[in-house]
Structure formats: structure tokens, C-alpha cells
Design a protein around this motif. Structure first.
Motif, PDB file in Angstrom:
ATOM      1  N   TRP A  38       0.827  -1.325  -0.113  1.00 42.65           N
ATOM      2  CA  TRP A  38       0.070  -0.194  -0.126  1.00 42.65           C
ATOM      3  C   TRP A  38       0.923   1.290  -0.063  1.00 42.65           C
ATOM      4  CZ3 TRP A  38       0.725   3.530   3.795  1.00 42.65           C
ATOM      5  CH2 TRP A  38       1.139   3.176   4.973  1.00 42.65           C
ATOM      6  N   TYR A  39       2.050   1.181   0.579  1.00 48.52           N
ATOM      7  CA  TYR A  39       2.961   2.359   0.917  1.00 48.52           C
ATOM      8  C   TYR A  39       3.722   2.874  -0.386  1.00 48.52           C
ATOM      9  CZ  TYR A  39       5.861  -1.570   2.288  1.00 48.52           C
ATOM     10  OH  TYR A  39       6.512  -2.709   2.346  1.00 48.52           O
ATOM     11  N   HIS A  40       3.332   1.827  -1.530  1.00 45.83           N
ATOM     12  CA  HIS A  40       3.933   2.274  -2.887  1.00 45.83           C
ATOM     13  C   HIS A  40       3.117   3.052  -3.648  1.00 45.83           C
ATOM     14  CE1 HIS A  40       6.687  -1.372  -1.554  1.00 45.83           C
ATOM     15  NE2 HIS A  40       7.435  -0.213  -1.729  1.00 45.83           N
ATOM     16  N   PHE A  41       1.928   3.393  -3.223  1.00 45.49           N
ATOM     17  CA  PHE A  41       0.852   3.852  -3.821  1.00 45.49           C
ATOM     18  C   PHE A  41       0.371   5.267  -3.327  1.00 45.49           C
ATOM     19  CE2 PHE A  41       0.647  -0.575  -4.645  1.00 45.49           C
ATOM     20  CZ  PHE A  41       0.828  -0.764  -5.973  1.00 45.49           C
ATOM     21  N   THR A  42      -0.319   6.142  -4.050  1.00 42.59           N
ATOM     22  CA  THR A  42      -1.029   7.170  -3.482  1.00 42.59           C
ATOM     23  C   THR A  42      -2.320   7.303  -3.443  1.00 42.59           C
ATOM     24  OG1 THR A  42      -1.140   8.116  -5.748  1.00 42.59           O
ATOM     25  CG2 THR A  42       1.084   8.812  -4.793  1.00 42.59           C
ATOM     26  N   ALA A  79      -4.722   0.977  -8.482  1.00 41.90           N
ATOM     27  CA  ALA A  79      -3.825   1.651  -7.470  1.00 41.90           C
ATOM     28  C   ALA A  79      -2.651   2.611  -8.362  1.00 41.90           C
ATOM     29  CB  ALA A  79      -3.068   0.473  -6.927  1.00 41.90           C
ATOM     30  N   ASP A  80      -2.642   3.812  -7.691  1.00 42.74           N
ATOM     31  CA  ASP A  80      -2.054   4.795  -8.551  1.00 42.74           C
ATOM     32  C   ASP A  80      -0.590   4.946  -7.815  1.00 42.74           C
ATOM     33  OD1 ASP A  80      -1.971   7.431 -10.064  1.00 42.74           O
ATOM     34  OD2 ASP A  80      -1.093   8.033  -8.170  1.00 42.74           O
ATOM     35  N   ILE A  81       0.576   4.664  -8.780  1.00 40.99           N
ATOM     36  CA  ILE A  81       1.837   4.641  -8.068  1.00 40.99           C
ATOM     37  C   ILE A  81       2.312   5.841  -7.608  1.00 40.99           C
ATOM     38  CG2 ILE A  81       4.250   4.050  -9.012  1.00 40.99           C
ATOM     39  CD1 ILE A  81       3.037   1.863 -10.887  1.00 40.99           C
ATOM     40  N   ASP A  82       3.107   5.800  -6.526  1.00 39.91           N
ATOM     41  CA  ASP A  82       3.787   6.818  -5.933  1.00 39.91           C
ATOM     42  C   ASP A  82       5.305   7.096  -6.455  1.00 39.91           C
ATOM     43  OD1 ASP A  82       4.868   8.745  -4.225  1.00 39.91           O
ATOM     44  OD2 ASP A  82       4.361   7.964  -2.243  1.00 39.91           O
ATOM     45  N   PHE A  83       5.471   8.083  -7.258  1.00 43.66           N
ATOM     46  CA  PHE A  83       6.543   8.316  -7.712  1.00 43.66           C
ATOM     47  C   PHE A  83       7.502   9.069  -6.785  1.00 43.66           C
ATOM     48  CE2 PHE A  83       3.922   7.329 -11.322  1.00 43.66           C
ATOM     49  CZ  PHE A  83       4.605   6.337 -12.204  1.00 43.66           C
ATOM     50  N   LYS A  84       7.117   9.151  -5.648  1.00 44.49           N
ATOM     51  CA  LYS A  84       8.275   9.830  -4.901  1.00 44.49           C
ATOM     52  C   LYS A  84       8.859   8.862  -3.886  1.00 44.49           C
ATOM     53  CE  LYS A  84       5.034  12.230  -2.961  1.00 44.49           C
ATOM     54  NZ  LYS A  84       3.850  11.648  -3.446  1.00 44.49           N
ATOM     55  N   HIS A  85       8.474   7.573  -4.083  1.00 44.25           N
ATOM     56  CA  HIS A  85       9.055   6.716  -3.141  1.00 44.25           C
ATOM     57  C   HIS A  85       9.968   5.999  -3.670  1.00 44.25           C
ATOM     58  CE1 HIS A  85       9.047   3.113  -0.318  1.00 44.25           C
ATOM     59  NE2 HIS A  85       7.971   3.722   0.264  1.00 44.25           N
ATOM     60  N   PRO A  86      11.256   5.952  -2.994  1.00 38.28           N
ATOM     61  CA  PRO A  86      12.619   5.697  -3.177  1.00 38.28           C
ATOM     62  C   PRO A  86      12.524   4.030  -3.741  1.00 38.28           C
ATOM     63  CG  PRO A  86      12.759   6.071  -1.076  1.00 38.28           C
ATOM     64  CD  PRO A  86      11.263   6.599  -1.501  1.00 38.28           C
ATOM     65  N   GLU A  87      11.827   3.136  -3.164  1.00 41.99           N
ATOM     66  CA  GLU A  87      11.699   1.883  -3.623  1.00 41.99           C
ATOM     67  C   GLU A  87      10.879   1.644  -4.697  1.00 41.99           C
ATOM     68  OE1 GLU A  87      11.560   0.036   0.854  1.00 41.99           O
ATOM     69  OE2 GLU A  87       9.935  -0.468  -0.511  1.00 41.99           O
TER      70      GLU A  87
END
Length: 482
Positions: free
Chosen positions: A156-160, A202-210
Motif C-alpha cells: 500500500w505504501y508504494h501507492f498514492t 492503484a496509483d503509483i507513488d513516484f516519490k517513493h525511493p523503492e
């Protein structure tokens, strides 16, 4: 230098038979001979099911190799078919371009408890609730692939954001909460709906380093595995422009500055396009949405449309080195979300407006080339497109002179120094003629309509001019008979 020409090698309603990669391989030589130099291929990655057109992306590391989501192959075929197609295209001088869908992931393997707030779909900056917990489809571990090629698991924490609560069965737009969460900064995505970071799934979080690390790992694996020579980037107005700028910079640095990239920025406002190009430092081109909409409006309005405005506010007119011009695509064809299908009577003229001019990279749509079957059928324009492609390949060179002096009839010439010049005319009303210059060296030469609309011939006068005709609501392209 020969003209570059792009083909979009798919449409939305292709049969779910796994044969498309092979079919395009069989067409490659003929298309190369017509002047196609780049081929935009549909998404090659495993989607939600075998019939997925490719935009419901599940596993980017599965190119039709693993039994996942009820299928080994994708809609278009198996991995070996895709790799073979890429080699066939290259052997025929066509550069393969991959459709890359980075914005979201679909069809997760399991749900997770996720803290969210619900936001207003018409203004995603407006929060409608206090934080609460949902069961979101956000866990991806790709059991069918079993960590081959890459062992990354998505949580979940890889998405916005996501759009469905499996606990209550309620749909909505749910912004995921947590440290460093939130939509991309408003200046880095499109401002429609307040902030258009969220599009679907599920919208990807492009700020997450992983996430960033995994996308780079995938890109290197994908290009090294396939030998692809460019990307078409899907839905870039929903993706953090800061990430995209750095990502394409690094891809070009790793592979080649000639690695060709263009993005789908579906926004017809010139200022917004320029703002995005500024954000990405003009590292890649954008589709010319405004030109498509102008062509669509011209086809709808008929003789009430002022053809002199056809290139107003377009990328190709104002930023020609950054424009991919197109008449139709998989989103604009009948029955699709962005349906804006150019009427058949105007489609040959629309294609002449991108294929026979000096600026922009023109894209021919597969559905217009071979036709579309089924409920949302469209006719094939292969005969006209073959003629226009040959004219682009052989004659569409040299200085361009516009004759945009009548609301219902426009024309231009290409003063080709190496072969025949072109004299192009488009009418959206009655029969018309236009006096245009093709060059003194062509005086007394006979010109004919290469589109076959006119059987009569035209003789160029002593000074290199002639009165070129065009039939009502039609297109004519005049070239030298010898």
C-alpha cells in the motif's frame, strides 16, 4: 534525409487471439517499403486478463511468459512472438517503440488494510472525510512468476491512492495516508479536477525511493531483454513530471540520445503543453492533442469550419520539434473514453495535413489502415493511406509554402529539389481552385492528381504557376507526371 513516419500498430477492438505480434511481423516489409520508420507497439505486459488491451497493467516483468491472471499469453501473443517481431521490424529498418504504462497497477494479488481519506472526484484537493481504514487491492507479489527476473513486492505504501474498498464494496477516490504520502505537487501533474495525479486502479507513488529503484530495474531489464528502441509514455499528465524528466534523462544517457520517446499528454491547451515541456526540459515529444481536436471539429462542422484555423494553437505550429501529429488513436476511436472520431469524408484530408507537411512526426493509426470490425466499426483507408505514405516518402521535401487564403479551401506546396514537388489542396465546401507556385523548372510540365480524384491533367505555366483544382469536400495532391 528521408522522412520519419510512425505507425500505431493496434486499435482497441483487436481479437483476443494472441496472434497480433505475428500479424504485424507479416506486415513489416510492406510497411517499410511504404516509408514507415517507427512502430508504436501496444503494451506487451501481463494485464488483468488475456483480453486486456494493455492498460490494466498487472506485471511489467511478464511479457507473455508466465501463467498469471488466467493466461500465459497477452492479448497480442507470447513473449517469443514479441521478441521476434522486434527483430523483424529492425531487420526491415523500422524502429520498435514500446507503449509503457507506469501510472498505475491493476488486479492486485491480495488486499491490505490501508488508512485513507476520501476526496472529491471533481476536485481531488478537497477532502471529504476524516482518515479511516479500507481493504485496498494494493498487494502484488506475482506468484505465477515466482520472483523470476525481479523479487520486488508492492504494498500500500508504494501507492498514492486507490478506488475501491473491498470491506464495504464502495467505490470512490481514496487518497492513501502515511509518511510522505499525498498526490504529486500540483505543478507537476495536470490541474484538471484540482490535481489529476489519480487516474485509475492503484496509483503509483513516484516519490517513493523503492518505487523509483524498481522502475529503473524494470526499464533496464526490459530494454536489455527486448532491444526496444523507444518508449511511448502513457498518461504522462497524471505522472510526477519531476520523476519523468529524470527517468527519461537517465534512460537516454544509458542507451542513446537517439532512444526515441514521446508522451501522451491528453490536454488540448497549448499553454499547459508548453508548461509540461518546460518541466521535462523538452527531453521527449508530446502528442498534438490540439491538432487532433481541430481536425475533429473541422470534420464535424463541414463548410462552416474555417480551414485557415486548422493549425491554430497546435504544438506542430508553435513547437514543431516536439510534436507527434495524429488523426486517430485507440482512445479517440468509436466507443472509447475520449471518442472524437474524425468523420470519414474528412479523414484523407486530415492525414494529408500531417503526412505531407514539413513539421511534426506523423502517426498513422492501425484502425484507419486496416479498418475496425464489430459494433464500433470503421472503414479502412488503406488505399488513400498507401498513396499518401508513398507521397511522403518520395515527394514531401523542400520548402513549404502555405496558401491559407480561403476559409473553405486551403493549400500548400512542397518545393522538392530532388524530385517532383507537391501541390496539396483541401476543400470542405464546393469545388475550388487555387493558384500555387511549384517552381519555374517545372514550366510546361504535366501534373496529375496522385489521389486519383481528378482524371484531367494540369500544365504548369511559363513562370512555374498553375491553377490547381480540388473537388467539393475532398483532397487532391498534384505531382509531376514525369
Amino acid at each position: 534525409m528521408a522522412n520519419d513516419t510512425l505507425m500505431q500498430a493496434f486499435e482497441w477492438y483487436l481479437p483476443d487471439d494472441g496472434n497480433h505480434w505475428n500479424k504485424i511481423s507479416e506486415m513489416a516489409q510492406e510497411l517499410a517499403e511504404l516509408g514507415i520508420t517507427k512502430m508504436w507497439l501496444p503494451p506487451a505486459f501481463k494485464g488483468t486478463k488475456s483480453s486486456d488491451v494493455g492498460y490494466g497493467v498487472y506485471d511489467m516483468f511478464d511479457l507473455g511468459e508466465f501463467n498469471q491472471k488466467g493466461t500465459v499469453r497477452t492479448k497480442y501473443g507470447f513473449k517469443e512472438d514479441y521478441l521476434n517481431l522486434i527483430n523483424v521490424l529492425k531487420n526491415n529498418g523500422i524502429s520498435p517503440i514500446a507503449d509503457v504504462v507506469l501510472n498505475h497497477k491493476a488486479s492486485a494479488d491480495a488486499t491490505e488494510a490501508v488508512e485513507v481519506v476520501e476526496v472529491d472526484p471533481t476536485d481531488r484537493t478537497k477532502v471529504l472525510s476524516e482518515p479511516f481504514e479500507i481493504e485496498g487491492w494494493t498487494y502484488f507479489n506475482f506468484p505465477g512468476r515466482n520472483k523470476i527476473y525481479n523479487d520486488f513486492e508492492w504494498h500500500w505504501y508504494h501507492f498514492t491512492g486507490t478506488d475501491f474498498d473491498a470491506r464495504t464494496g464502495k467505490s470512490g477516490i481514496y487518497q492513501i495516508q502515511g509518511e510522505n504520502k499525498g498526490w504529486a505537487q500540483g505543478d507537476l501533474v495536470d490541474k484538471e479536477n484540482g490535481n489529476f495525479d489519480y487516474l485509475m486502479y492503484a496509483d503509483i507513488d513516484f516519490k517513493h525511493p523503492e518505487v523509483i529503484k524498481n522502475i529503473y530495474e524494470w526499464a533496464h531489464w526490459f530494454v536489455d531483454t527486448t532491444g526496444i528502441e523507444g518508449f511511448r509514455l502513457d498518461a504522462v499528465k497524471h505522472i510526477d513530471a519531476f520523476f519523468m524528466n529524470n527517468f527519461i534523462r537517465d534512460i537516454k544517457d544509458r542507451y542513446s540520445q537517439d532512444f526515441y520517446v514521446f508522451g501522451e499528454y491528453w490536454n488540448a491547451e497549448l499553454d499547459d503543453n508548453v508548461h509540461y515541456l518546460d518541466n521535462i526540459h523538452y527531453r521527449f515529444d508530446l502528442i498534438d492533442t490540439r491538432l487532433h481536436m481541430n481536425l475533429y471539429e473541422a470534420s464535424q462542422q463541414g463548410e462552416s469550419y474555417d480551414l485557415r484555423r486548422i493549425f491554430d494553437d497546435t504544438l506542430v505550429k508553435n513547437f514543431p520539434d516536439s510534436a507527434v501529429t495524429f488523426v486517430e488513436n485507440h482512445d479517440t476511436q468509436r466507443g472509447q473514453a475520449l471518442q472524437s472520431t474524425i468523420e470519414e469524408w474528412f479523414k484523407p484530408a486530415a492525414y494529408a495535413s500531417i503526412l505531407l507537411r514539413e513539421s511534426g512526426l506523423p502517426c498513422v493509426f492501425y484502425g484507419d489502415y486496416v479498418g475496425i470490425e464489430g459494433e464500433f466499426s470503421q472503414m479502412s483507408f488503406k488505399e488513400d493511406l498507401d498513396k499518401l505514405l508513398v507521397l511522403r516518402k518520395e515527394c514531401a521535401y523542400g520548402e513549404q509554402v502555405d496558401y491559407f487564403d480561403q476559409a473553405n479551401c486551403i493549400g500548400w506546396t512542397r518545393l522538392n529539389e530532388e524530385g517532383s514537388p507537391l501541390a496539396v489542396l483541401i476543400s470542405n465546401a464546393g469545388d475550388a481552385t487555387k493558384r500555387m507556385f511549384v517552381g519555374e523548372k517545372w514550366s510546361h510540365q504535366t501534373f496529375y492528381d496522385a489521389m486519383g480524384r481528378y482524371e484531367d491533367r494540369i500544365i504548369i505555366d511559363d513562370e512555374g504557376w498553375a491553377d490547381f483544382p480540388v473537388a467539393a469536400g475532398s483532397l487532391s495532391v498534384w505531382i509531376a507526371e514525369e
